[in-house]
Design a protein around this motif. Structure first.
Motif, PDB file in Angstrom:
ATOM      1  N   ALA A  58       0.851  -1.190   0.000  1.00 31.58           N
ATOM      2  CA  ALA A  58       0.000   0.000   0.000  1.00 31.58           C
ATOM      3  C   ALA A  58       0.882   1.234   0.000  1.00 31.58           C
ATOM      4  CB  ALA A  58      -0.918   0.005   1.223  1.00 31.58           C
ATOM      5  N   MET A  59       0.350   2.311  -0.545  1.00 30.88           N
ATOM      6  CA  MET A  59       1.038   3.591  -0.476  1.00 30.88           C
ATOM      7  C   MET A  59       0.016   4.718  -0.460  1.00 30.88           C
ATOM      8  SD  MET A  59       2.731   4.487  -4.185  1.00 30.88           S
ATOM      9  CE  MET A  59       1.722   5.106  -5.541  1.00 30.88           C
ATOM     10  N   ILE A  60       0.464   5.889  -0.050  1.00 29.26           N
ATOM     11  CA  ILE A  60      -0.381   7.079   0.012  1.00 29.26           C
ATOM     12  C   ILE A  60       0.049   8.034  -1.093  1.00 29.26           C
ATOM     13  CG2 ILE A  60      -1.120   9.028   1.442  1.00 29.26           C
ATOM     14  CD1 ILE A  60      -0.325   7.299   3.896  1.00 29.26           C
ATOM     15  N   CYS A  61      -0.916   8.568  -1.819  1.00 29.08           N
ATOM     16  CA  CYS A  61      -0.635   9.517  -2.899  1.00 29.08           C
ATOM     17  C   CYS A  61      -1.235  10.867  -2.508  1.00 29.08           C
ATOM     18  CB  CYS A  61      -1.235   9.012  -4.211  1.00 29.08           C
ATOM     19  SG  CYS A  61      -0.831  10.036  -5.642  1.00 29.08           S
ATOM     20  N   ASN A  62      -0.366  11.790  -2.132  1.00 31.47           N
ATOM     21  CA  ASN A  62      -0.780  13.110  -1.645  1.00 31.47           C
ATOM     22  C   ASN A  62      -0.867  14.075  -2.821  1.00 31.47           C
ATOM     23  OD1 ASN A  62      -1.143  15.564  -0.363  1.00 31.47           O
ATOM     24  ND2 ASN A  62       0.836  15.567   0.666  1.00 31.47           N
ATOM     25  N   VAL A  63      -2.099  14.501  -3.153  1.00 24.95           N
ATOM     26  CA  VAL A  63      -2.289  15.411  -4.293  1.00 24.95           C
ATOM     27  C   VAL A  63      -2.826  16.761  -3.828  1.00 24.95           C
ATOM     28  CG1 VAL A  63      -2.580  13.600  -6.017  1.00 24.95           C
ATOM     29  CG2 VAL A  63      -4.568  14.380  -4.712  1.00 24.95           C
ATOM     30  N   ASN A  64      -2.568  17.090  -2.577  1.00 27.96           N
ATOM     31  CA  ASN A  64      -2.974  18.406  -2.095  1.00 27.96           C
ATOM     32  C   ASN A  64      -2.248  19.495  -2.887  1.00 27.96           C
ATOM     33  OD1 ASN A  64      -4.715  19.418   0.166  1.00 27.96           O
ATOM     34  ND2 ASN A  64      -2.879  20.633   0.581  1.00 27.96           N
ATOM     35  N   ASP A  65      -2.890  20.658  -3.077  1.00 30.91           N
ATOM     36  CA  ASP A  65      -2.269  21.746  -3.847  1.00 30.91           C
ATOM     37  C   ASP A  65      -0.880  22.074  -3.318  1.00 30.91           C
ATOM     38  OD1 ASP A  65      -4.478  21.868  -5.413  1.00 30.91           O
ATOM     39  OD2 ASP A  65      -5.333  23.653  -4.500  1.00 30.91           O
ATOM     40  N   ASP A  66      -0.774  22.191  -2.009  1.00 30.02           N
ATOM     41  CA  ASP A  66       0.522  22.329  -1.349  1.00 30.02           C
ATOM     42  C   ASP A  66       0.721  21.084  -0.495  1.00 30.02           C
ATOM     43  OD1 ASP A  66       2.762  22.872   0.130  1.00 30.02           O
ATOM     44  OD2 ASP A  66       2.165  24.906   0.705  1.00 30.02           O
ATOM     45  N   PRO A  67       1.526  20.119  -0.957  1.00 28.53           N
ATOM     46  CA  PRO A  67       1.663  18.843  -0.242  1.00 28.53           C
ATOM     47  C   PRO A  67       2.070  19.006   1.216  1.00 28.53           C
ATOM     48  CG  PRO A  67       2.707  18.711  -2.392  1.00 28.53           C
ATOM     49  CD  PRO A  67       2.356  20.147  -2.174  1.00 28.53           C
ATOM     50  N   GLN A  68       2.848  20.025   1.535  1.00 30.37           N
ATOM     51  CA  GLN A  68       3.338  20.189   2.903  1.00 30.37           C
ATOM     52  C   GLN A  68       2.236  20.598   3.877  1.00 30.37           C
ATOM     53  OE1 GLN A  68       6.433  19.165   3.678  1.00 30.37           O
ATOM     54  NE2 GLN A  68       6.431  18.578   1.505  1.00 30.37           N
ATOM     55  N   LEU A  69       1.119  21.071   3.353  1.00 31.57           N
ATOM     56  CA  LEU A  69       0.006  21.447   4.228  1.00 31.57           C
ATOM     57  C   LEU A  69      -0.818  20.240   4.666  1.00 31.57           C
ATOM     58  CD1 LEU A  69      -1.330  24.731   2.552  1.00 31.57           C
ATOM     59  CD2 LEU A  69       0.151  24.495   4.565  1.00 31.57           C
ATOM     60  N   LYS A  92      -9.390  14.951 -12.096  1.00 30.20           N
ATOM     61  CA  LYS A  92      -8.894  14.032 -13.119  1.00 30.20           C
ATOM     62  C   LYS A  92      -7.371  14.029 -13.190  1.00 30.20           C
ATOM     63  CE  LYS A  92      -8.396  15.362 -17.155  1.00 30.20           C
ATOM     64  NZ  LYS A  92      -7.307  15.876 -18.030  1.00 30.20           N
ATOM     65  N   GLU A  93      -6.764  15.217 -13.161  1.00 31.14           N
ATOM     66  CA  GLU A  93      -5.306  15.307 -13.207  1.00 31.14           C
ATOM     67  C   GLU A  93      -4.669  14.640 -11.990  1.00 31.14           C
ATOM     68  OE1 GLU A  93      -3.358  16.371 -15.528  1.00 31.14           O
ATOM     69  OE2 GLU A  93      -4.894  17.101 -16.907  1.00 31.14           O
ATOM     70  N   ASP A  94      -5.271  14.808 -10.828  1.00 28.50           N
ATOM     71  CA  ASP A  94      -4.767  14.151  -9.618  1.00 28.50           C
ATOM     72  C   ASP A  94      -4.841  12.634  -9.750  1.00 28.50           C
ATOM     73  OD1 ASP A  94      -4.276  16.604  -8.467  1.00 28.50           O
ATOM     74  OD2 ASP A  94      -6.144  16.657  -7.328  1.00 28.50           O
ATOM     75  N   TYR A  95      -5.948  12.158 -10.315  1.00 30.97           N
ATOM     76  CA  TYR A  95      -6.139  10.719 -10.484  1.00 30.97           C
ATOM     77  C   TYR A  95      -5.091  10.146 -11.433  1.00 30.97           C
ATOM     78  CZ  TYR A  95      -9.198   6.652  -9.907  1.00 30.97           C
ATOM     79  OH  TYR A  95      -9.723   5.433  -9.547  1.00 30.97           O
ATOM     80  N   VAL A  96      -4.835  10.863 -12.526  1.00 29.62           N
ATOM     81  CA  VAL A  96      -3.834  10.427 -13.492  1.00 29.62           C
ATOM     82  C   VAL A  96      -2.456  10.358 -12.833  1.00 29.62           C
ATOM     83  CG1 VAL A  96      -2.584  11.105 -15.584  1.00 29.62           C
ATOM     84  CG2 VAL A  96      -5.084  11.231 -15.517  1.00 29.62           C
ATOM     85  N   PHE A  97      -2.130  11.359 -12.030  1.00 28.90           N
ATOM     86  CA  PHE A  97      -0.836  11.358 -11.347  1.00 28.90           C
ATOM     87  C   PHE A  97      -0.694  10.111 -10.475  1.00 28.90           C
ATOM     88  CE2 PHE A  97       1.492  12.173  -7.415  1.00 28.90           C
ATOM     89  CZ  PHE A  97       2.746  12.514  -7.913  1.00 28.90           C
ATOM     90  N   CYS A  98      -1.732   9.783  -9.717  1.00 23.68           N
ATOM     91  CA  CYS A  98      -1.650   8.631  -8.815  1.00 23.68           C
ATOM     92  C   CYS A  98      -1.641   7.313  -9.579  1.00 23.68           C
ATOM     93  CB  CYS A  98      -2.796   8.671  -7.814  1.00 23.68           C
ATOM     94  SG  CYS A  98      -2.677  10.033  -6.631  1.00 23.68           S
ATOM     95  N   LEU A  99      -2.349   7.252 -10.707  1.00 21.95           N
ATOM     96  CA  LEU A  99      -2.279   6.059 -11.546  1.00 21.95           C
ATOM     97  C   LEU A  99      -0.852   5.835 -12.045  1.00 21.95           C
ATOM     98  CD1 LEU A  99      -5.504   6.168 -13.792  1.00 21.95           C
ATOM     99  CD2 LEU A  99      -4.848   4.336 -12.214  1.00 21.95           C
TER     100      LEU A  99
END
Length: 378
Positions: A121-132, A164-171
């Motif tokens: 398992a892994m976590i895919c962080n797609v928050n606008d600012d990941p550090q937040l 959609k763009e976030d989903y593509v990144f995680c895929l």
């Protein structure tokens, strides 16, 4: 005949206006449910506390993610897509539950001397600012974390395309693990107990069927909203199921319980109305519960059907189909009325059978969020 008609009327009134309202007032998917919101805050707080306590114990027992200690190629990678949710611990609940299931599944495999199947398992962080997204950063102690650092050129008002763009990144990030299969979980989809064994069972089924299909599946949905699972829906096969359940109920009354029924048309309509008012999701869970006690295979209580349109809290891809989905989504622009779930569904329908998509019933995850997991949080 007049007295018989009066008796049937009394049965109908007592059932649908007295008995069911009393019995089903707390059944979430019945026509009589009136408990929306009652106790939900308390239940959510209890779930959050339990998840946080469990994760604290896990962190004490391990200093780094277990997946980093094993270099074997994964058979299945479970990727949790997440954005920051102020004041919510959805991600923690999903991570805690998934860690429990992975620990149990791996222990059972080791007990059976089956070391060939690796699930990570892994976590895919797609928050606008990941550090937040501090919750995701903290949970990388449990599961490995990937996060996008590039700034999207998507207009701020087009949240559908942002999703959609976030989903593509995680895929794409998931595909880099070289896993044979990829399960994308949104961070408000809490896994049920059967998630891993049933998912593996269906993958085995597709592998057995592949020579005949000559292609892998496009995707398998592991969740469909319960409110869309009742019989009064556009899918025509549900009408056939509805009639079959009602006919079977009349048969059981006559043959098994030896009731002497005369107006069969009344009883057929009676049971059709009864099962619809009770809620088909409850009947699906009853079937799953019964078969789980009669058959050793946990997948026996689940159906694999042609996919319906909504939604994407839990989606299973092969590595190949994930590449196909990623390429397709990258080529389109999502908008209101044409979100990623609709786009994938229509792409599958318009492929002429080349890209087959499916849905599993009952659900293998519980959707705990009120809005899409990927929507921008302000």
């Amino acid at each position: 005949m007049r007295y018989e008609g009066a008796g049937l009327t009394v049965v109908f009134v007592l059932t649908f206006f007295v008995g069911l309202p009393v019995l089903c007032g707390t059944w979430p998917y019945s026509a009589y449910y009136r408990g929306e919101g009652v106790g939900s805050s308390s239940s959510s707080a209890d779930d959050d506390s339990s998840a946080l306590a469990y994760l604290s114990q896990v962190e004490t027992a391990q200093q780094q993610p277990e997946e980093e200690e094993d270099g074997r190629r994964p058979f299945l990678l479970v990727t949790i897509v997440t954005v920051r949710r102020e004041g919510q611990f959805y991600l923690s609940r999903v991570v805690a539950r998934l860690h429990q299931l992975l620990s149990k599944y791996n222990n059972e495999q080791h007990a059976g001397n089956d070391d060939t199947i690796v699930i990570r398992a892994m976590i895919c962080n797609v928050n606008d600012d990941p550090q937040l997204h501090r919750e995701a950063l903290h949970l990388q102690r449990i599961f490995p974390l990937v996060q996008r650092r590039d700034q999207l050129s998507v207009a701020i008002h087009n949240l559908m395309d942002k999703e959609k763009e976030d989903y593509v990144f995680c895929l794409n990030a998931s595909r880099r693990s070289a896993a044979d299969y990829i399960l994308i979980l949104e961070d408000d989809a809490v896994p049920h107990d059967d998630l891993l064994p049933v998912t593996r069972r269906f993958i085995d089924y597709f592998n057995q069927q592949r020579p005949r299909r000559r292609a892998d599946f496009f995707y398998v949905k592991l969740y469909h909203p319960e409110r869309l699972q009742n019989y009064l829906q556009p899918e025509p096969w549900r009408i056939a199921e509805w009639l079959a359940v009602s006919v079977l109920s009349v048969y059981l009354l006559q043959v098994v319980f030896r009731f002497r029924l005369r107006r069969h048309s009344f009883w057929l309509v009676y049971f059709m109305a009864l099962v619809e008012c009770l809620g088909r999701p409850h009947l699906l869970q009853l079937k799953r519960w019964m078969l789980a006690r009669l058959v050793a295979d946990p997948a026996a209580g689940y159906n694999l059907l042609q996919a319906t349109e909504c939604c994407t809290p839990a989606m299973l891809f092969s590595n190949t189909s994930a590449a196909t989905a990623s390429a397709f989504l990258s080529s389109i622009t999502c908008r209101k009325g044409y979100a990623k779930d609709t786009a994938l569904y229509l792409h599958s329908r318009q492929s002429g059978g080349r890209l087959q998509s499916f849905v599993v019933e009952p659900n293998l995850v519980q959707h705990i969020g009120r809005v899409s997991t990927l929507r921008r949080n302000h």
